[in-house]
Design a protein around this motif. Sequence first.
Motif, PDB file in Angstrom:
ATOM      1  N   LEU A  73     -43.339 -15.249  12.860  1.00 30.16           N
ATOM      2  CA  LEU A  73     -44.571 -15.285  13.593  1.00 30.16           C
ATOM      3  C   LEU A  73     -44.528 -14.435  14.783  1.00 30.16           C
ATOM      4  O   LEU A  73     -43.736 -14.519  15.588  1.00 30.16           O
ATOM      5  N   GLY A  74     -45.054 -13.231  14.374  1.00 31.49           N
ATOM      6  CA  GLY A  74     -44.790 -12.068  14.986  1.00 31.49           C
ATOM      7  C   GLY A  74     -43.928 -11.165  14.302  1.00 31.49           C
ATOM      8  O   GLY A  74     -42.665 -11.494  14.286  1.00 31.49           O
ATOM      9  N   VAL A  75     -44.259 -10.159  13.964  1.00 27.42           N
ATOM     10  CA  VAL A  75     -43.316  -9.199  13.022  1.00 27.42           C
ATOM     11  C   VAL A  75     -42.590  -8.155  13.995  1.00 27.42           C
ATOM     12  O   VAL A  75     -41.496  -8.121  13.925  1.00 27.42           O
ATOM     13  N   GLY A  76     -43.333  -7.735  14.826  1.00 31.51           N
ATOM     14  CA  GLY A  76     -42.819  -6.608  15.620  1.00 31.51           C
ATOM     15  C   GLY A  76     -42.265  -5.351  14.882  1.00 31.51           C
ATOM     16  O   GLY A  76     -42.699  -4.999  13.981  1.00 31.51           O
ATOM     17  N   THR A  77     -40.985  -5.068  14.952  1.00 33.53           N
ATOM     18  CA  THR A  77     -40.090  -4.203  14.457  1.00 33.53           C
ATOM     19  C   THR A  77     -39.793  -4.749  13.082  1.00 33.53           C
ATOM     20  O   THR A  77     -38.911  -4.007  12.295  1.00 33.53           O
ATOM     21  N   GLY A  78     -39.914  -6.054  12.813  1.00 32.76           N
ATOM     22  CA  GLY A  78     -39.377  -6.752  11.494  1.00 32.76           C
ATOM     23  C   GLY A  78     -37.898  -6.999  11.479  1.00 32.76           C
ATOM     24  O   GLY A  78     -37.459  -7.225  10.430  1.00 32.76           O
ATOM     25  N   THR A  79     -37.280  -6.896  12.538  1.00 32.71           N
ATOM     26  CA  THR A  79     -35.705  -7.124  12.745  1.00 32.71           C
ATOM     27  C   THR A  79     -35.471  -8.799  12.149  1.00 32.71           C
ATOM     28  O   THR A  79     -34.295  -8.564  11.445  1.00 32.71           O
ATOM     29  N   ALA A  80     -36.243  -9.391  12.677  1.00 37.15           N
ATOM     30  CA  ALA A  80     -35.849 -11.035  12.288  1.00 37.15           C
ATOM     31  C   ALA A  80     -35.875 -11.151  10.838  1.00 37.15           C
ATOM     32  O   ALA A  80     -34.986 -11.581  10.047  1.00 37.15           O
ATOM     33  N   LEU A  81     -36.874 -10.331   9.799  1.00 37.81           N
ATOM     34  CA  LEU A  81     -37.204 -10.296   8.553  1.00 37.81           C
ATOM     35  C   LEU A  81     -36.087  -9.778   7.808  1.00 37.81           C
ATOM     36  O   LEU A  81     -35.458  -9.989   6.805  1.00 37.81           O
ATOM     37  N   ALA A  82     -35.620  -8.459   8.286  1.00 31.06           N
ATOM     38  CA  ALA A  82     -34.663  -7.726   7.701  1.00 31.06           C
ATOM     39  C   ALA A  82     -33.230  -8.604   7.799  1.00 31.06           C
ATOM     40  O   ALA A  82     -32.355  -8.472   6.950  1.00 31.06           O
ATOM     41  N   THR A  83     -33.098  -9.048   8.891  1.00 34.21           N
ATOM     42  CA  THR A  83     -31.780  -9.946   9.236  1.00 34.21           C
ATOM     43  C   THR A  83     -31.667 -11.015   8.154  1.00 34.21           C
ATOM     44  O   THR A  83     -30.620 -11.160   7.481  1.00 34.21           O
ATOM     45  N   ILE A  84     -32.741 -11.740   7.859  1.00 35.51           N
ATOM     46  CA  ILE A  84     -32.809 -12.858   7.069  1.00 35.51           C
ATOM     47  C   ILE A  84     -32.776 -12.224   5.429  1.00 35.51           C
ATOM     48  O   ILE A  84     -31.988 -13.014   4.518  1.00 35.51           O
ATOM     49  N   GLN A  85     -33.311 -11.380   5.286  1.00 39.70           N
ATOM     50  CA  GLN A  85     -33.151 -10.669   3.872  1.00 39.70           C
ATOM     51  C   GLN A  85     -31.583 -10.142   3.639  1.00 39.70           C
ATOM     52  O   GLN A  85     -31.481 -10.247   2.548  1.00 39.70           O
ATOM     53  N   ARG A  86     -30.961  -9.609   4.560  1.00 42.83           N
ATOM     54  CA  ARG A  86     -29.715  -9.137   4.415  1.00 42.83           C
ATOM     55  C   ARG A  86     -28.815 -10.466   4.441  1.00 42.83           C
ATOM     56  O   ARG A  86     -27.866 -10.464   3.636  1.00 42.83           O
ATOM     57  N   LEU A  87     -28.889 -11.637   4.948  1.00 37.51           N
ATOM     58  CA  LEU A  87     -28.166 -12.581   5.192  1.00 37.51           C
ATOM     59  C   LEU A  87     -28.493 -13.404   3.894  1.00 37.51           C
ATOM     60  O   LEU A  87     -27.366 -14.262   3.115  1.00 37.51           O
ATOM     61  N   TYR A  88     -29.578 -13.727   3.481  1.00 38.19           N
ATOM     62  CA  TYR A  88     -29.825 -14.652   2.433  1.00 38.19           C
ATOM     63  C   TYR A  88     -31.095 -13.713   1.366  1.00 38.19           C
ATOM     64  O   TYR A  88     -32.117 -13.995   1.488  1.00 38.19           O
ATOM     65  N   PRO A  89     -30.295 -13.211   0.529  1.00 40.98           N
ATOM     66  CA  PRO A  89     -31.313 -12.429  -0.325  1.00 40.98           C
ATOM     67  C   PRO A  89     -32.245 -13.074  -1.064  1.00 40.98           C
ATOM     68  O   PRO A  89     -33.257 -12.496  -1.680  1.00 40.98           O
ATOM     69  N   GLN A  90     -31.904 -14.227  -1.512  1.00 44.44           N
ATOM     70  CA  GLN A  90     -32.677 -15.170  -2.333  1.00 44.44           C
ATOM     71  C   GLN A  90     -34.045 -15.744  -1.511  1.00 44.44           C
ATOM     72  O   GLN A  90     -34.855 -16.281  -2.134  1.00 44.44           O
TER      73      GLN A  90
END
Length: 263
Positions: A73-90
Amino acid sequence: MTSQTPMSLLAPQEKQMHVAQKGQLRYMRFGLNGGWQGALSLRFPTRPVFPYQRAFEYLSASLKRSPQRFLSLGVGTGTALATIQRLYPQTLLYGVDIVGEVIETAIQHFQAPDHSACQYYQCDAIQFVEQTQLRFDFIFVDVYLEDRIHPIIIQSSFLDALEGILNNKGTVIFNLIAKTPPVYPYTLFLKYSQTLFRSRIWLPVGMPFIEGNLLCVLSKDANPFQFHSDYLRNIRSRANFYYNWFDQLECKLWMHRLQILNS
């Protein structure tokens, strides 16, 4: 671009979002004199720039269960999304931001997951929580009005709505600006959260005893994390990831604060 003078990458607009660069850091802000909303290290792009982002990664990597659905909730620079994508690809990724330009800029300039990897919604985050039929295992709340948190996100009505879209044993992390120990209105926020969640963690990630970034973790699971000594070794072994001695010190400091504040 390596100049120490901030250089605009997007056409300036009054009180609109800007992307600029200072040395090896690319950052986002609102207005020419606004505070940084997020940043990307061009030298080490998978290393979060701010302490609260590194703490978020630390907590995310320590979850006992891999999340099936993650919501930012709140994308900003997308760091949280990129972090989860890296940690949990599925994990299925969802991002909500009221400014569509922020979403597109996060993808184009800050290596946020693109539209094929993440379902983005341009809308008010609070309305999204109140209206969505989706359910999530892990949520990050990073909703700001320029340089301060949105006041609604610590109200009981928002906590009720948030709890309603969390799956069983789901966890939510708030990025807040507050003091430690907490003072009003956070004391009310924490007291009410106790009626909805089985566990609470109050983790300051900046200097203690002064107002600064902290992560508040609320979970339907009594023990959502499994902290382990292998964390730093495992995270250093990932391709293109950079960790230095200060980050190791940070993790030890966070663990000490967790033990003291939440015992």
